[in-house]
Design an enzyme around this catalytic site. Structure first.
Site, PDB file in Angstrom:
ATOM      1  CG  ASP A 178      -0.375   0.099   2.561  1.00  0.00           C
ATOM      2  OD1 ASP A 178       0.869  -0.190   2.602  1.00  0.00           O
ATOM      3  OD2 ASP A 178      -0.987   0.300   3.589  1.00  0.00           O
ATOM      4  CE1 TYR A 190       7.473   3.823   0.911  1.00  0.00           C
ATOM      5  CE2 TYR A 190       7.517   5.026  -0.876  1.00  0.00           C
ATOM      6  CZ  TYR A 190       7.972   4.151  -0.284  1.00  0.00           C
ATOM      7  OH  TYR A 190       9.103   3.405  -0.727  1.00  0.00           O
ATOM      8  CG  PHE A 235       8.651  -0.114  -3.925  1.00  0.00           C
ATOM      9  CD1 PHE A 235       9.231  -0.564  -2.474  1.00  0.00           C
ATOM     10  CD2 PHE A 235       8.051  -1.332  -4.557  1.00  0.00           C
ATOM     11  CE1 PHE A 235       8.954  -1.786  -1.718  1.00  0.00           C
ATOM     12  CE2 PHE A 235       7.835  -2.440  -3.935  1.00  0.00           C
ATOM     13  CZ  PHE A 235       8.088  -2.705  -2.645  1.00  0.00           C
ATOM     14  CG  HIS A 281       9.238  -6.002   1.455  1.00  0.00           C
ATOM     15  ND1 HIS A 281       9.876  -4.811   1.782  1.00  0.00           N
ATOM     16  CD2 HIS A 281       8.088  -5.784   0.958  1.00  0.00           C
ATOM     17  CE1 HIS A 281       8.999  -3.733   1.541  1.00  0.00           C
ATOM     18  NE2 HIS A 281       8.014  -4.252   0.887  1.00  0.00           N
TER      19      HIS A 281
END
Length: 228
Positions: free
Chosen positions: A67, A69, A80, A193
């Site tokens: 989702d 920031y 990202f 991740h």
């Protein structure tokens, strides 16, 4: 969804998803949240930016995030990524470290990944909005029907695609898309991740960028210029 215009190339494949009850409720719920004084990121008009910058027929790579920031000024509609002038989040800084090690590309001094999107890298979050300061706050509110449809449309299109899946959340979502497992023409790259909590468990050294370009070149497609 009334405040967000669906990009033309995605409209036909998203129509069934937009007609679902959960998707229809999403727009009203978002309006009610904002009218109630809650700050939501990214701002209206940029929530579908990933689809705007990467038309369906041009997708060569999918990078799937969770989702947006949840800090002020960070979210820009591309997973990202952050706008130029905004401090790099730790996950993006680690992505740049792996890019440097993998492709000998010096880390850029900004976090705007739009140049990747414009080359066919779909930078898609699973959930496309979030409340200020509350990570994951809009999960399960209706975005899944829309983003699942996007991924299925890409996987079913018939052209070779690279799916870059960082972390268990992205990998779990992709596993729910049957089309992903039916085509031998796709490359699925899985690793931990890039967050500081997991990057040293296998993200560093996974070489997703060079793997992607080797696959695209082998399929007769132009590689991605990862330089920013």
């Amino acid at each position: 969804m009334a405040s967000e215009a669906i990009p033309e190339s995605w409209h036909a494949v998203l129509e069934p998803a937009l007609a679902t009850p959960e998707a229809r409720r999403l727009g009203g719920w978002l309006r009610a949240e904002e009218e109630g004084g809650k700050r939501i990121y990214p701002p209206r008009g940029s929530r579908l930016r990933a689809l705007e910058l990467t038309p369906l027929d041009q997708v060569k790579v999918v990078i799937l995030g969770q989702d947006p920031y949840h800090g002020p000024g960070q979210a820009m509609g591309l997973c990202f990524a952050v706008p130029e002038g905004v401090r790099l989040p730790p996950s993006l800084a680690n992505i740049y470290k792996e890019l440097a090690a993998d492709c000998d590309i010096a880390p850029p001094d900004h976090g705007n990944l739009a140049k990747w999107a414009e080359q066919g890298v779909l930078l898609l979050n699973n959930t496309l909005t979030v409340q200020d300061g509350m990570a994951g706050s809009h999960a399960g509110k209706g975005w899944d029907a829309i983003t699942d449809a996007c991924i299925a449309a890409v996987a079913e299109r018939g052209d070779p695609v690279v799916f870059i899946l960082w972390g268990s959340h992205a990998q779990g979502k992709a596993a729910r898309i049957p089309a992903l497992g039916r085509s031998g023409d796709h490359l699925v790259i899985k690793s931990p991740h890039p967050s500081p909590l997991s990057a040293h468990r296998g993200f560093f050294g996974s070489k997703p960028f060079s793997q992607t370009n080797a696959f695209l070149t082998a399929k007769g497609l132009a590689p991605i210029d990862w330089r920013l």
